[in-house]
Structures are given as C-alpha cells and as structure tokens.
Design a protein around this motif. Structure first.
Motif, mmCIF file in Angstrom:
data_model
loop_
_atom_site.group_PDB
_atom_site.id
_atom_site.type_symbol
_atom_site.label_atom_id
_atom_site.label_comp_id
_atom_site.label_asym_id
_atom_site.label_seq_id
_atom_site.Cartn_x
_atom_site.Cartn_y
_atom_site.Cartn_z
ATOM 1 N N UNK A 96 -68.099 -14.652 37.523
ATOM 2 C CA UNK A 96 -67.073 -15.616 37.930
ATOM 3 C C UNK A 96 -67.254 -16.019 39.394
ATOM 4 N N UNK A 97 -67.635 -15.032 40.245
ATOM 5 C CA UNK A 97 -67.868 -15.356 41.647
ATOM 6 C C UNK A 97 -69.025 -16.318 41.828
ATOM 7 N N UNK A 98 -70.142 -16.070 41.091
ATOM 8 C CA UNK A 98 -71.297 -16.962 41.203
ATOM 9 C C UNK A 98 -70.973 -18.355 40.669
ATOM 10 N N UNK A 99 -70.299 -18.375 39.508
ATOM 11 C CA UNK A 99 -69.934 -19.674 38.941
ATOM 12 C C UNK A 99 -68.996 -20.426 39.883
ATOM 13 N N UNK A 100 -68.003 -19.688 40.408
ATOM 14 C CA UNK A 100 -67.083 -20.332 41.337
ATOM 15 C C UNK A 100 -67.759 -20.787 42.619
ATOM 16 N N UNK A 101 -68.761 -20.011 43.081
ATOM 17 C CA UNK A 101 -69.449 -20.367 44.322
ATOM 18 C C UNK A 101 -70.237 -21.668 44.168
ATOM 19 N N UNK A 102 -71.005 -21.756 43.053
ATOM 20 C CA UNK A 102 -71.898 -22.910 42.907
ATOM 21 C C UNK A 102 -71.207 -24.128 42.302
ATOM 22 N N UNK A 103 -70.107 -23.919 41.569
ATOM 23 C CA UNK A 103 -69.428 -25.064 40.962
ATOM 24 C C UNK A 103 -68.193 -25.510 41.734
ATOM 25 N N UNK A 104 -67.636 -24.617 42.556
ATOM 26 C CA UNK A 104 -66.407 -24.959 43.269
ATOM 27 C C UNK A 104 -66.552 -24.760 44.775
ATOM 28 N N UNK A 105 -66.931 -23.533 45.198
ATOM 29 C CA UNK A 105 -66.888 -23.197 46.626
ATOM 30 C C UNK A 105 -67.843 -24.055 47.443
ATOM 31 N N UNK A 106 -69.153 -24.034 47.080
ATOM 32 C CA UNK A 106 -70.134 -24.771 47.879
ATOM 33 C C UNK A 106 -69.868 -26.277 47.879
ATOM 34 N N UNK A 107 -69.629 -26.914 46.702
ATOM 35 C CA UNK A 107 -69.296 -28.346 46.760
ATOM 36 C C UNK A 107 -68.035 -28.642 47.576
ATOM 37 N N UNK A 108 -67.012 -27.795 47.417
ATOM 38 C CA UNK A 108 -65.773 -28.037 48.163
ATOM 39 C C UNK A 108 -65.997 -27.872 49.665
ATOM 40 N N UNK A 109 -66.782 -26.842 50.047
ATOM 41 C CA UNK A 109 -67.069 -26.654 51.476
ATOM 42 C C UNK A 109 -67.876 -27.817 52.026
ATOM 43 N N UNK A 110 -68.844 -28.311 51.235
ATOM 44 C CA UNK A 110 -69.651 -29.448 51.693
ATOM 45 C C UNK A 110 -68.769 -30.674 51.911
ATOM 46 N N UNK A 111 -67.854 -30.929 50.986
ATOM 47 C CA UNK A 111 -66.951 -32.074 51.139
ATOM 48 C C UNK A 111 -66.046 -31.878 52.343
ATOM 49 N N UNK A 112 -65.545 -30.649 52.535
ATOM 50 C CA UNK A 112 -64.690 -30.368 53.687
ATOM 51 C C UNK A 112 -65.459 -30.547 54.990
ATOM 52 N N UNK A 113 -66.697 -30.031 55.043
ATOM 53 C CA UNK A 113 -67.508 -30.200 56.252
ATOM 54 C C UNK A 113 -67.787 -31.678 56.520
#
Length: 522
Positions: free
Chosen positions: A193-210
C-alpha cells in the motif's frame, strides 16, 4: 508577492490518508479472522479430544466386561494398564458402588479420592459423566464408564483421565502461528500500500505541489510529469496547460511592453531629430552666409593673376572644405525632412579613393595602414544610384569612425565585394569598411544606428544615423558585425546603375561638380 506553502498544524498528507485507508481495513479483517479462527479451532480441538476419549471409554468398557465375565481380575488390571499406556491417557481407576477401588493405575494413584468422588456421582446419576477439570494442577478430561456386571459380579464405574494440556499448548501454538501470519500479511499489505500510494498518489501530488510553489514564486517554466492516478494525471495535464497559457500571456506582455518602449524611444528620437532639424535649420541659415563669403573670396583669390601655386592650393582647400561644411549642414537639416527620391550616379571606387586620400594624414599620425580592395572587373559594376556628395558622406563617416577607434595603430580596409545579389535578383553594389579596433559590444549592435547614441567621450551620435538614413533613403541597407581581426565591420548595399561607359559617367560627374562650383562663386 511570493506565496509560501504552509502546512496546517495536525494535517495529514494525502499519501498517509491513502495508506491508512488501505491498511486499516486489512488490519481489521486480519484481526477478526484471527479471533473467529482461534475460537473455531479451539472448539474443534476440544471436540476431537472428547470424541477420542469416548472411543477409549467404549473400548475399555468392552474389554473390562469381557475380562469380568471370565472372572479374571488380574486380566482386568492388565487391560487397564494397557489402556493407561495409550497416548495422552494419564490413568484409569475403577470403583464399586461402595467406593472400593478395584484397580488404579500408577499415573493417578495420588488422585484416588477425587476419582472415587466422580465414580460415586456417576452411580448416583445413573449415567456417564464427562467434564474438564484439573488433577495435580494439570488440565485433564474426565470420563466415567459404567461397566455392567455379570451374574456373579457387582457393577463398576471406571474413570478415564485424559490429558487436556496438549490441546491448550496446540491452541497457543496455532494462535501464535496465526498471529505471525497476520502480522506478516499486514506488513506486506502495508508495504504494498505504501509503494502504491507513493507512486500513484504521493509522488504525483508532490510534483504538482512543487510546480504550484514554483509558479507562485514567479517561475512559469515549471512543468510536472503527467503520471499517477487518473485524477492526478489529469490535474497535472491541466497544470501544464495552465503554465503554458501563463507563459504565452507573459511573452505577449513582454512583447507589448517592448513595443511600447520601442515606440516611446522612436518618439523621443523623432522629437530629438525635429529639435535637431530646427537647430540645424537655424544654424544653416546663420552659417550659410559666412560660408558663401569665405567660399567666394577663396575662389576669387585663387583666380587672381600672379597667385603663387602653393597659396592657390591652400585656397582651393579652403573652398572645398567650405562646400563640405555646407553639405553637412544640409544633411543635418534633411534629418527633419521627409526623404526625397534621388536620381544620381556615382563612381564608388573614386569616392573611396578620395576619402582614403583625405584621411591619409590622420592615418599616418595614428599609425594606421589604409588599403582599398577592388577585384578586377569590379570597376564596371561599382557605380551606385547615389550622388557623389551623399556617397562621400557615407564612406567618410564609416572610415572616420574606423580611424578614431584605433588610437594606437591598426588598419583601415575598404573592400568592394565582387559578387553581391540584391533582393529579387536586383542589381546592387556592396562594399565593406573594416578596422582592427576594439569592436562593437554585442549589447550595442542594435543601438549604434540610433540618433545621438555614441560610446565616444566627445561624439554627437549622428554619424551612423546619417549613414543609415542616406543608405535606406537610396534603397539600400547597412549591417554591422565583427571583422576578421576582432574590430568592427560595416557592410553597405546600394542599388547599382548601368551607364553607357565609365568615361561618360565620369564626365557627367565632373560637369555637375563644375556647375556647383560656378553657382557657389556667383
């Protein structure tokens, strides 16, 4: 104003919420499964232990009754000892109704009193008793067996004692294994769940926020990768489209601002040129009369009989320079006038030679080596549609700038190019003026032709502006670049003229010059 991202106190990141939304249901499911599985397994194990004890009781009943029919008490004891040695059977005891012990195996001899009470209870209830208890601080299962007597024997009750501790140990072992399995599954689920959340939610969301923070700080070149969950991917695509639109709007604003500044600059130049034209007109009027007097007096003095040759030469020089001053003043006045079409014909090579000869003393004083390069056969083409005075002013201003740029020696090269094609195949003549000076700074290339722009300590800034005005008025062009020696190089393109012969053109030029001189004398 620069916006800064501030995280709310106590806020939870989107990736953590996504992770918890996956892990918590899995953890609850594993926990509930463990609870129900443990209870079900405990019930099954106890039922199996009870069923196994009943089977032993049935066999014991059959064997004991068979031995009693033979009236062989020793055989009864041996059969009891055999059953007592079976797996998980701790011992067997048999009692009469009066409480007399017929036999007690070694494993339960110390608990004879307790077993006798159970036997008495079985006699009183008239049926078999099955219960869980403890003997000698050990968890056991107790089962009574009613042994029907033969005609000569009294009835008996046998009590089987079976170990129940192994069931509890097995339950704990299985529960421990289930717990470990649940923890492992939970950890695996959490990692996945952490890996899925990282690559499908966390990283894209952080990129958009940055990217949003970069845009907020003024960086409109920010772009984010379009990846992750569908909604985040679409959000990233919309973000990139937005930044592209903002960049285009900024570029339009920059272009509009540049156009506005350029327009203002041109307006200021036009106002300055108008003022310069008014001043030049006034100066031309005030200077024209004295110049005519100087010119006329010099010509008359040179024509006097008996005038020495060297004095006549000096007077001719005074007359020519007076004419040149008059033409310069006329050019200053023309800056404020609309351009007029000129129909003239000049010999480029002759004008170049005149300029180089005129600047010869100055070149020698500065240690500059002048040279004129004209290819064979180029003289027939080197006739331009511009009067000799204006052409002289173009060449003179360019050469004078080249000489003044080299205070410690150098070179002045004037080249007539052998091949030069005009727009749409028109006939043109090209020549270049190059020097070995410090050159033109790259930041000034687009400004050197502006009126009143100069890098000299004592310069008017009108020389190159006049050159461009004359050349463009004649339908030509002028370009500035770096020379092969690192100095400045100016290329001038002028429309060419075709005459019947160079001699006729030369004669017409001389006649026009003579006419002008006669007019000035008058």
């Amino acid at each position: 104003m620069v916006l800064q991202h501030q995280r709310r106190p106590g806020g939870m990141r989107l990736a953590h919420q996504f992770w918890l939304s996956l892990v918590l249901p899995i953890a609850m499911a594993i926990l509930l499964y463990g609870i129900f599985a443990s209870a079900h397994r405990k019930q099954v194990l106890r039922e199996e232990a009870t069923a196994e004890l009943r089977n032993y009781a049935t066999l014991l009943q059959a064997f004991v009754e068979s031995a009693l029919q033979r009236r062989d008490v020793a055989l009864v004891r041996r059969r009891a000892e055999d059953f007592a040695s079976a797996e998980r059977i701790l011992g067997i005891a048999a009692f009469t109704r009066e409480g007399e012990a017929i036999f007690i195996t070694k494993g339960v001899e110390r608990e004879a009193e307790r077993l006798e009470q159970i036997a008495r209870q079985a006699f009183l209830e008239g049926g078999d008793i099955e219960e869980a208890g403890s003997l000698a601080e050990q968890s056991v299962l107790l089962r009574t067996v009613y042994i029907r007597p033969s005609s000569a024997n009294q009835p008996l009750v046998a009590v089987l004692v079976r170990d129940r501790h192994y069931v509890e140990v097995l339950e704990r072992t299985l529960n421990h294994g289930l717990a470990v399995t649940g923890v492992v599954l939970l950890l695996i689920s959490a990692v996945v769940a952490g890996l899925v959340g990282r690559f499908t939610v966390a990283l894209p969301a952080r990129a958009i926020l940055a990217g949003a923070e970069r845009v907020a700080s003024g960086d409109l070149d920010a772009a984010v990768p379009e990846r992750g969950a569908e909604e985040l991917s679409r959000l990233a695509s919309a973000f990139n489209t937005m930044t592209c639109s903002l960049r285009e709007a900024r570029e339009r604003a920059v272009r509009e601002e540049a156009a506005r500044v350029n327009g203002e600059r041109k307006l200021q130049q036009a106002q300055a040129l108008a003022a310069a034209g008014q001043v030049a007109t006034s100066l031309g009027h005030e200077i024209g009369s004295p110049l005519n007097v100087i010119h006329g007096r010099a010509r008359r003095a040179a024509d006097l009989p008996g005038c020495p040759a060297h004095l006549r030469a000096e007077l001719e020089t005074i007359a020519r320079q007076s004419e040149r001053i008059t033409r310069v003043v006329s050019r200053l006045v023309s800056l404020a006038r609309p351009p007029r079409p000129q129909q003239a014909d000049s010999d480029l090579r002759r004008v170049i030679d005149d300029v180089v000869a005129f600047l010869g003393p100055e070149c020698r004083r500065r240690g500059i080596e002048p040279s004129v390069l004209c290819p064979l056969g180029g003289a027939a083409r080197a006739r331009v549609a511009l009067d000799s005075d204006r052409l002289f002013q173009v060449v003179f201003n360019l050469c004078l700038n080249a000489v003044e740029a080299q205070s410690r020696g150098g070179e002045l090269v004037v080249s007539v190019l052998p091949e030069c094609d005009g727009p749409a195949g028109s006939s043109v003549v090209c020549f270049e003026v190059a020097d070995a000076g410090p050159g033109i700074p790259a930041g000034d290339l687009h400004r050197i032709f502006d009126p009143f722009f100069t890098t000299k300590a004592a310069g008017s800034g009108l020389g190159l502006a006049i050159v461009r005005g004359i050349v463009e008025e004649a339908g030509g062009s002028v370009e500035a670049a770096a020379s092969a020696t690192g100095g400045a190089r100016f290329r001038i393109t002028l429309p060419a003229t075709v005459s019947d012969s160079p001699a006729s053109a030369e004669a017409s030029s001389e006649s026009s010059r003579g006419g002008r001189e006669e007019g000035q004398k008058a």
